[in-house]
Design a protein around this motif. Structure first.
Motif, short mmCIF file in Angstrom:
data_model
loop_
_atom_site.label_atom_id
_atom_site.label_comp_id
_atom_site.label_asym_id
_atom_site.label_seq_id
_atom_site.Cartn_x
_atom_site.Cartn_y
_atom_site.Cartn_z
N GLY A 100 0.75 -1.16 0.02
CA GLY A 100 0.04 -0.06 0.06
C GLY A 100 0.93 1.26 -0.07
O GLY A 100 1.95 1.23 0.55
N MET A 101 0.36 2.27 -0.64
CA MET A 101 1.06 3.83 -0.60
C MET A 101 0.10 4.47 0.40
O MET A 101 -1.06 4.80 -0.16
N VAL A 102 0.68 4.97 1.29
CA VAL A 102 -0.14 5.72 2.43
C VAL A 102 0.37 7.15 2.75
O VAL A 102 1.64 7.40 2.21
N GLY A 103 -0.11 7.71 3.45
CA GLY A 103 0.22 8.91 4.05
C GLY A 103 -0.26 10.41 3.39
O GLY A 103 -0.91 10.16 2.54
N ASP A 104 0.37 11.42 3.64
CA ASP A 104 0.12 12.48 3.23
C ASP A 104 0.34 12.73 1.62
O ASP A 104 -0.33 13.29 0.97
N LEU A 105 1.49 12.13 1.23
CA LEU A 105 1.82 12.21 -0.23
C LEU A 105 0.76 11.46 -1.12
O LEU A 105 0.48 12.14 -2.22
N ALA A 106 0.52 10.60 -0.42
CA ALA A 106 -0.78 9.55 -1.30
C ALA A 106 -1.95 10.49 -1.29
O ALA A 106 -2.53 10.49 -2.26
N ALA A 107 -2.38 10.99 0.07
CA ALA A 107 -3.64 11.84 -0.38
C ALA A 107 -3.34 13.08 -1.26
O ALA A 107 -4.25 13.46 -1.93
N ALA A 108 -2.13 13.70 -1.13
CA ALA A 108 -1.91 14.78 -2.05
C ALA A 108 -1.92 14.57 -3.58
O ALA A 108 -2.51 15.12 -4.47
N SER A 109 -1.47 13.30 -3.63
CA SER A 109 -1.65 12.61 -5.03
C SER A 109 -2.80 12.62 -5.70
O SER A 109 -3.42 12.66 -6.56
N LEU B 91 -17.63 2.89 8.25
CA LEU B 91 -16.24 2.11 7.75
C LEU B 91 -15.32 2.43 8.71
O LEU B 91 -14.90 3.70 8.85
N LEU B 92 -14.34 1.41 8.71
CA LEU B 92 -13.32 1.69 10.16
C LEU B 92 -11.88 0.93 9.44
O LEU B 92 -12.00 -0.04 8.95
N ASP B 93 -11.11 1.42 9.85
CA ASP B 93 -9.62 1.08 9.60
C ASP B 93 -8.87 1.10 10.67
O ASP B 93 -8.98 1.72 11.70
N PHE B 94 -7.41 0.61 10.52
CA PHE B 94 -6.52 0.70 11.54
C PHE B 94 -5.30 1.64 11.29
O PHE B 94 -4.91 2.16 12.36
N ASP B 95 -4.96 1.88 10.29
CA ASP B 95 -3.76 2.74 9.95
C ASP B 95 -4.27 4.23 9.61
O ASP B 95 -5.05 4.36 8.66
N LEU B 96 -3.93 5.12 10.47
CA LEU B 96 -4.22 6.54 10.26
C LEU B 96 -3.69 7.09 9.01
O LEU B 96 -4.35 7.88 8.17
N ALA B 97 -2.48 6.65 8.68
CA ALA B 97 -2.04 7.09 7.16
C ALA B 97 -2.70 6.54 5.85
O ALA B 97 -3.08 7.23 4.89
N GLU B 98 -3.18 5.25 6.28
CA GLU B 98 -3.87 4.78 5.10
C GLU B 98 -5.51 5.57 5.19
O GLU B 98 -5.94 5.87 4.23
N VAL B 99 -6.03 5.72 6.21
CA VAL B 99 -7.27 6.48 6.37
C VAL B 99 -7.37 7.81 5.79
O VAL B 99 -8.41 8.46 4.99
N ALA B 100 -6.17 8.59 5.98
CA ALA B 100 -5.92 9.78 5.33
C ALA B 100 -6.22 9.83 3.74
O ALA B 100 -6.78 10.52 3.10
N ALA B 101 -5.35 8.70 3.14
CA ALA B 101 -5.76 8.53 1.70
C ALA B 101 -7.04 8.02 1.32
O ALA B 101 -7.73 8.63 0.50
#
Length: 253
Positions: free
Chosen positions: A150-159, A181-191
């Motif tokens: 998975g590609m996650v985090g702020d850069l993924a969201a910006a893309s 809908l729920l998930d575990f990883d804050l960085a993934e959820v941002a995307a």
């Protein structure tokens, strides 16, 4: 069957089905319900299961189970969900496919679609669609999560924010009774939240095991989605919310 052999099998059934019931386990193993209750109590005391009325579920937590374990769970159901969702994706569309083993099942069913642009933050999906004759594949930026590609985090969201998709197909780690809908990883959820924001239509693919799991981070509500593809009917209150919100519920068998 001795307790030492029942416990691993009970845990495997819980991983496959999301929950176990006392009556069902007693019938499967040919033992009394009192014996199964003791088994579940032992597993709960060890932190392997959480007791609920009539049975047990996988315990809530702050981390997901491993990718290989997730990929092996409920394969037939995920394949059926993938086929149904892919049938409803038109040729000539821009589609986002998110991280998840069920979205990967959707990708496998898109190889014969025509004139698609598929954007993804999932390297496994990019690999699956690399052999598609008539599909443009775009991979977002982001921090690579080696465990599942998975590609996650702020850069993924910006893309993701640079696009406006016709349709997004997303997954989740858990779906609660309130329709969140729920998930575990804050960085993934941002995307994932950016995917929802940048899509004209959003469709969820999630098998029934997600109904009995818990995860700490909220992605979105079913109220924000256009369709929900699953293999079994959710709890009546969830189905009723889908009707009230206009979220199409598709049971894929």
């Amino acid at each position: 069957m001795a307790q030492i052999f029942r416990h691993p099998e009970i845990l495997e059934i819980a991983r496959q089905e999301g929950r176990v019931t006392v009556e069902d386990l007693a019938a499967r193993f040919g033992v009394t319900v009192q014996t199964i209750r003791r088994d579940l109590a032992d597993l709960a005391e060890a932190g392997r299961l959480a007791r609920v009325h009539g049975g047990a579920v996988l315990p809530s937590g702050v981390s997901n189970i491993g990718y290989e374990d997730r990929r092996a769970l409920n394969l037939e159901a995920k394949a059926a969900i993938g086929r149904a969702c892919a049938r409803d994706l038109p040729d000539g569309a821009s589609v986002f496919l998110s991280i998840g083993t069920t979205t990967e099942a959707v990708a496998r069913e898109l190889l014969r679609h025509r004139n698609l642009m598929v954007v993804t933050n999932n390297l496994n999906i990019a690999h699956i669609l690399a052999g598609a004759a008539d599909c443009q594949v775009v991979v977002t930026g982001g921090r690579l999560r080696p465990a599942d590609g998975g590609m996650v985090g702020d850069l993924a969201a910006a893309s993701i924010e640079r696009f406006r998709f016709d349709i997004a197909v997303i997954g989740c780690s858990a779906l609660d009774a309130g329709g969140d809908l729920l998930d575990f990883d804050l960085a993934e959820v941002a995307a994932s939240r950016m995917i929802v924001a940048q899509s004209r239509q959003v469709r969820l693919v999630a098998d029934h095991t997600k109904f009995h799991r818990r995860a700490p981070v909220r992605i979105a509500s079913l109220a924000q989605l256009d369709a929900f593809y699953t293999d079994r009917a959710p709890a009546p209150e969830v189905a009723e919310r889908c009707r009230d919100w206009g979220t199409e519920l598709r049971i894929c068998g």
